[in-house]
Motif scaffolding. Sequence first.
Motif, PDB file in Angstrom:
ATOM      1  N   LYS A 338       0.906  -1.306   0.096  1.00 58.89           N
ATOM      2  CA  LYS A 338      -0.177   0.099   0.084  1.00 58.89           C
ATOM      3  C   LYS A 338       0.827   1.364  -0.073  1.00 58.89           C
ATOM      4  N   THR A 339       1.846   1.319   0.831  1.00 57.21           N
ATOM      5  CA  THR A 339       2.662   2.531   1.111  1.00 57.21           C
ATOM      6  C   THR A 339       3.608   2.731  -0.201  1.00 57.21           C
ATOM      7  N   ILE A 340       4.104   1.641  -0.899  1.00 61.21           N
ATOM      8  CA  ILE A 340       4.947   1.823  -2.019  1.00 61.21           C
ATOM      9  C   ILE A 340       4.095   2.209  -3.263  1.00 61.21           C
ATOM     10  N   LEU A 341       2.774   1.656  -3.416  1.00 60.10           N
ATOM     11  CA  LEU A 341       2.277   2.259  -4.397  1.00 60.10           C
ATOM     12  C   LEU A 341       1.677   3.579  -4.439  1.00 60.10           C
ATOM     13  N   GLU A 342       1.442   3.972  -3.177  1.00 57.95           N
ATOM     14  CA  GLU A 342       1.231   5.398  -3.030  1.00 57.95           C
ATOM     15  C   GLU A 342       2.509   6.213  -3.297  1.00 57.95           C
ATOM     16  N   ASP A 343       3.666   5.788  -3.235  1.00 54.57           N
ATOM     17  CA  ASP A 343       4.708   6.514  -3.234  1.00 54.57           C
ATOM     18  C   ASP A 343       5.406   6.494  -4.497  1.00 54.57           C
TER      19      ASP A 343
END
Length: 429
Positions: A338-343
Motif C-alpha cells: 500500500k505504501t509503495i504504490l502511493e509513493d
Amino acid sequence: MRLGGRLAAAIEVLEDIGRRHRPVADALKDWGLSHRFAGGGDRAAIGNIVYDGLRRKRSAGWLLGDDTPRAIGFGALLLEWSLTAQSLNGTLDGDKFAPPLLTSAELQAITERRLADAPPAVRADVPDWCEPLFAQVFGEAWIEEGAALATRPPLDIRVNTLQADRPKVLAELAETGAKAAHIAPYGIRIAPIDGDGRHPNVQAEPAFQKGWFEVQDEGSQIAAALAGAEAGMQVLDFCAGAGGKTLALSAAMDNRGQIFAHDSEKARLAPIFDRMRRSENRNVQIVTKPAELSPLSGHMDIVLVDAPCTGSGTWRRRPDAKWRLTQRQLDTRKNEQKTILEDASRYVKPGGLLVYITCSVFEEENGDQVTAFRGRNAGFAPVDHRALWNGRFPGHEAAMRIGASGGISLSPARSGTDGFYFCAMRRSS
C-alpha cells in the motif's frame, strides 16, 4: 554415496531446517561444508530429495501417516522418484548408511492411503490457513493450482537482445536440451530435472559471460514485456532489486531513453552493476537516495512497481518459504505494498502508466491492492488487459486469467510459469 546415504543426509537436513527454522539453501550449504567428502552428484541428489520433500510436505507426510523429516524424505522418493515402497526397501536393504527400512506400520499406511482421498489442502500441498486464499483466486481449480506449485520448476533464460538473438543462444546451449519458451518471445527453457539430476550451470557458459542471456523466469519476462517500455521513454523501476526486470526493460528500449533503477534497500541493487557491464545495458541509472528521485516526480512514462510480496508464486523454487509464511507476514507485506504504490504513483506523468507486479497468487496482494489504490486515487484507471495481452502474445489467451480488478494472473498450472500478477494503470491527471 548410494541412495541410502543420500536419503539419510536429506533427512538430516530436513531435521536441521525444522529445528532451527532456517532457509533450505543455508541448511544444505552447511551440510556440504561439514561433509566435504560428498561429491557434486551426491549433493545434487540430496538437495533434490530435500526440495521434493518440502514441495510435497503435506502429501508425503499424509502418505506415511506422519509429518516427521523421515516421513517427508521417504515420501518424497515415493512421490517424485518413481519408486514403490517395496523397491525402495529393496534398494536400501544392506546399505549401512541408509536410514532404517520402512516399517510394517509405514508400509501399511502407504498401502491403505490414496492421495485422492486426502483432505483438499493435503492434495494441494498448501498450509491449511492458505486454503481460502487459493479458493478465492482459483475457484474449483484451486487444488490443481496448489499442486502445480509443488512441482519441480524449469530453468528459464531471457535472451539479451542487445547482444544476441534466440537462435544464436539456442545453438550455444544445444547440449543442455534448451528449447524456445512457449510464450515469451526471447525466452528459453530447460525442462525440470528428473530423479537425482540437476540443471546445467548455465552461468558458467561462455555465452552467459559474454552477456548473451540472463536467468529469468518466463513469467517475469512476460510481466516486463507487458509493461510496454519503448525506445526513448523515461522509466522508473521503483523496486528494482537485483535488476532482472530493469535489464529486460532496458533491452526492450534498445538502450535508448532512460531507465532509473531504485530500491529502498540499496544492498539489493548490488548485483545489478556486474549484470549491466556484462550485458551492455547503457541507459540505466542507479538511484539509491530518495532525494535523487525528486526531479523525476510527474515525469515518468512508466513507473514499474515489482512489489515485495509473500512470494507464493515462487513456491516451486522456494518451497521452504511456503511453510514459514504466516498471516502476520502476509499482513505486513500488504501494508508495505500500500505504501509503495502511493509513493511510486507520484512519479507517473499524466498519460503515463503505473505498473504493479507481484510474484504472489493471493488476491489480497494483487487485485485487492489495485482496487484499494484506485479508491484512493481516482486519476488512475486500468488499461484493457485482454487487448494488451493479445497484442503482445497473440494465440496464448488461455495461459492467463483476468481478474475483476482488470489485472493479469499467471500460474504454473495455466501458463507453466511461476505465479505472477500484472496490472497497468494509466494516469489521467
